[in-house]
Every structure is written in C-alpha cells, then in structure tokens.
Motif scaffolding. Structure first.
Motif, mmCIF file in Angstrom:
data_model
loop_
_atom_site.group_PDB
_atom_site.id
_atom_site.type_symbol
_atom_site.label_atom_id
_atom_site.label_comp_id
_atom_site.label_asym_id
_atom_site.label_seq_id
_atom_site.Cartn_x
_atom_site.Cartn_y
_atom_site.Cartn_z
ATOM 1 N N GLY A 127 0.805 -1.208 0.000
ATOM 2 C CA GLY A 127 0.000 0.000 0.000
ATOM 3 C C GLY A 127 0.843 1.266 0.000
ATOM 4 O O GLY A 127 0.339 2.347 -0.300
ATOM 5 N N ASN A 128 2.118 1.152 0.319
ATOM 6 C CA ASN A 128 3.025 2.299 0.249
ATOM 7 C C ASN A 128 3.541 2.369 -1.191
ATOM 8 O O ASN A 128 4.711 2.090 -1.483
ATOM 9 N N ASP A 129 2.644 2.718 -2.079
ATOM 10 C CA ASP A 129 2.904 2.626 -3.512
ATOM 11 C C ASP A 129 4.075 3.484 -3.976
ATOM 12 O O ASP A 129 4.830 3.076 -4.863
ATOM 13 N N ARG A 130 4.225 4.652 -3.395
ATOM 14 C CA ARG A 130 5.338 5.519 -3.798
ATOM 15 C C ARG A 130 6.683 4.866 -3.483
ATOM 16 O O ARG A 130 7.594 4.870 -4.304
ATOM 17 N N ALA A 131 6.802 4.282 -2.296
ATOM 18 C CA ALA A 131 8.049 3.619 -1.911
ATOM 19 C C ALA A 131 8.275 2.374 -2.762
ATOM 20 O O ALA A 131 9.399 2.111 -3.196
ATOM 21 N N ILE A 132 7.233 1.616 -3.011
ATOM 22 C CA ILE A 132 7.358 0.419 -3.843
ATOM 23 C C ILE A 132 7.883 0.783 -5.226
ATOM 24 O O ILE A 132 8.819 0.157 -5.737
ATOM 25 N N ALA A 133 7.307 1.817 -5.820
ATOM 26 C CA ALA A 133 7.766 2.255 -7.144
ATOM 27 C C ALA A 133 9.227 2.702 -7.083
ATOM 28 O O ALA A 133 10.017 2.406 -7.991
ATOM 29 N N PHE A 134 9.611 3.400 -6.014
ATOM 30 C CA PHE A 134 10.998 3.849 -5.845
ATOM 31 C C PHE A 134 11.950 2.661 -5.790
ATOM 32 O O PHE A 134 12.960 2.632 -6.501
ATOM 33 N N TYR A 135 11.647 1.658 -4.963
ATOM 34 C CA TYR A 135 12.544 0.510 -4.831
ATOM 35 C C TYR A 135 12.640 -0.279 -6.126
ATOM 36 O O TYR A 135 13.713 -0.781 -6.468
#
Length: 173
Positions: A127-135
């Motif tokens: 659900g932490n989509d921004r962090a997932i996309a970053f990683y």
C-alpha cells in the motif's frame, strides 16, 4: 547537500523526521491513533538507544542541508548474514528530490565495502505505492511477502525487496 554519520546528539532529530515520515507515508495504512499517539516516543527511545551504542555492523547516515535533517538511512546485518536497510526516510516535502536515491547508493557502498558478497534487502508496507515504485526503479527485486505484527497490536502486509550481492557494488555511490 552534506552527508555524515549520525551520533547520539542526532537522536531527537532523527526520531522527529522518522515520525513525520511515518505519519505522512503510512496515513491510511496504520491506525491513526497509533500514528498520532505513542509513535514519537517509540522512535525517540529507538534512536537514543541505537545512537548510544554504534557498532561496526550498523551504519547510520544523515543527509543535511544548512543544518536541516532532510533524510537518513540505517543499515545493519541480519541474522541470515544479509545487509538490512532497516530505515530509509526523506523528510515530507522533500520526497522525490533525490535524497532517498543518494542515501540508498551510499548504503550500497557501505554494504559492498564492509560486507562484500552479501545481498541487501528491506521491507516495505503493501500500500506504500510511492516507496514500492521507488525501490523497483532502484533495481530491487521482490523476494518475499509476509505479515508484520506490530508491538502496538495490529498487523500489516509487507513486501521484501532484495538487491543481489552481485549488483550491490554496481549500485553504490
């Protein structure tokens, strides 16, 4: 931007940034009463303890500009011998400016120099989509999914991302 190692004198500022980051990134993922309740005190106790007892198996690196703490990364070695990115946070309002990228690269450099041949990994909340996309942009590979049981009495789904040892030194700063 200046990068330096964290010290006991930084514990309060780190806890403040850590708490602000969680309140921003995890709103809607974690219970509001937890984010607005005991979180700051928990982070303060954690960072006072960690900075008071530095070891060769941990790295705490701060990113500052004009004495403002803009971000930090904390790495340690896991029981399974991998290097764990335990925390990587940028101050809300500065997310997306490259701070996380630069800190992660420096974390990879430390891992490659101090723990060569070891994978680097971290966990991120589903659900932490921004962090997932970053990683994923940083080359992290999804390697596991599990449930995180918080001491405060709730559970969250998390995703593990790994950078294989063979790629860590190439990704270093």
């Amino acid at each position: 931007m200046r990068f330096r190692h964290g010290t006991p004198a930084d514990a309060d500022r780190i806890a403040e940034l850590h708490t602000a980051s969680w309140r921003s990134a995890y709103a809607g993922l974690m219970p509001a009463e937890y984010l607005e309740g005991p979180l700051r005190e928990e982070h303060l106790a954690k960072w006072r303890q960690r900075t008071a007892a530095p070891t060769a198996h941990r790295r705490l690196l701060l990113a500052e500009e004009e004495d403002e703490l803009l971000g930090f990364i904390h790495l340690d070695t896991a029981v399974d011998s991998r290097v764990h990115v335990d925390n990587l946070h940028a101050r809300p309002g500065h997310v997306g400016t490259g701070i996380g990228h630069r800190l992660l690269r420096r974390g990879f450099a430390w891992a490659a120099a101090e723990h060569p041949g070891r994978d680097v990994y971290l966990e991120v909340l589903r659900g932490n989509d921004r962090a997932i996309a970053f990683y994923e942009r940083q080359g992290g590979l999804r390697t596991a999914e599990r449930t995180l049981h918080m001491a405060a009495g709730f559970a969250l789904d998390e995703i593990e991302y790994t950078w294989p040892a063979a790629t860590v030194s190439r990704r270093a700063a």
